[in-house]
Write an enzyme that holds these catalytic residues in place. Structure first.
Site, short mmCIF file in Angstrom:
data_model
loop_
_atom_site.label_atom_id
_atom_site.label_comp_id
_atom_site.label_asym_id
_atom_site.label_seq_id
_atom_site.Cartn_x
_atom_site.Cartn_y
_atom_site.Cartn_z
CG ASP A 183 -2.07 -0.92 1.14
OD1 ASP A 183 -2.04 -1.80 0.26
OD2 ASP A 183 -3.01 -0.79 1.95
CG HIS A 222 2.00 0.20 4.40
ND1 HIS A 222 1.68 -0.76 5.34
CD2 HIS A 222 0.87 0.95 4.23
CE1 HIS A 222 0.43 -0.58 5.73
NE2 HIS A 222 -0.09 0.44 5.07
ZN ZN Z 1 -2.80 3.18 3.05
#
Ligand code: ZN
Length: 285
Positions: free
Chosen positions: A106, A254
């Protein structure tokens, strides 16, 4: 003592003729309505600004600065993550009998960390899904291109990583989703399909679910949260996966939104480990 004329004036002040009473009442109502209109217009303008695309939101380095409200909302112990429905957790079964996991990244693309993640995924022939922030994608179109060209899938993660997107009016919500989806899709000619939508910070609402589905994007959740964005150390990220992984898991990492050296190193260790455990890598269903 008051003169008769002064008495008349005083009486008119204390008990004014009806015409003045009405005028006073209407003025008061007008003022209240005026204040309400100004407050509402201001709220709406803020919402529009929060959801509109703009280069000012992305930092020059391309690394998205989290807003002050992001971090506490994510990290606050008292704030429970919304329940994730089973539809968001289903993973495509493969033709083999091997158990599968879906890797998701992400908050990118990021011109420092995304290439490192892509190199590792290529090394292990592991497909993954990248939930990109529209502003980031617009700033790094070459990264969006590389991600798709190397066989990975794209996921809309809103234009500005707006964790309150599910609470906006539907037109503003739609704009957050559409701007971002367009910024990803139009990197390609013809525009590429965007398969998934993931709400920033998992802040789903029923209307957000519905709206993302209406635009052809599957709401994408996760079942293993590495908490890598808190930078807990490589070992903590690795162990979170080792302890929680299960067949059909969707693992949340992430590759943007802050320093991600720990994530890259954890992925470097986890890819071979997952393979050793017999897992095949796949896309969320
Ligand atoms: Zn996010």
């Amino acid at each position: 003592m008051l003169t008769p004329r002064q008495r008349i004036i005083l009486r008119q002040i204390v008990s004014p003729p009806y015409i003045y009473r009405w005028a006073g009442l209407l003025t008061t109502v007008g003022l209240i309505v005026g204040v309400a209109v100004v407050v509402l217009a201001d709220t709406r303008t803020s919402a529009v600004l929060a959801t509109s695309a703009g280069p000012a939101v992305a930092s020059p380095s391309g690394i998205r600065a989290r807003t002050a409200e992001d971090a506490p909302a994510r990290g606050m112990p008292g704030v429970a993550r919304p329940a994730i429905t089973s539809t968001r957790l289903t993973v495509t079964s493969t033709t083999t009998e091997r158990p599968t996991v879906a890797l998701t990244f992400d908050d990118g693309p990021n011109n420092v960390y995304t290439p490192q993640v892509l190199d590792l995924l290529a090394q292990y022939r592991a497909p993954a899904t990248f939930c990109m922030v529209g502003n980031q994608a617009a700033a790094h179109t070459e990264m969006v291109h590389r991600v798709a060209a190397e066989g990975h899938r794209l996921c809309d993660h809103t234009m500005t990583h707006d964790a309150t997107v599910g609470y906006h009016e539907t037109d503003l919500m739609g704009r957050q989703l559409d701007f971002s989806r367009t910024s990803l899709a139009t990197v390609f000619d013809p525009p590429a399909p965007i398969d998934y939508f993931r709400a920033p910070e998992g802040a789903w609402t029923p209307i957000l679910d519905e709206m993302s589905a209406r635009t052809g994007m599957r709401p994408l959740g996760w079942s293993v949260d590495t908490l890598d964005w808190t930078q807990p150390g490589v070992d903590a990220i690795v162990n979170s996966v080792k302890q929680s992984v299960h067949p059909g898991a969707i693992i949340l990492f992430h590759d943007g939104g802050g320093p991600r050296e720990q994530t890259v190193e954890a992925v470097r260790q986890l890819l071979p480990w997952l393979q050793e455990q017999g897992y095949a890598f796949t896309f969320p269903n």
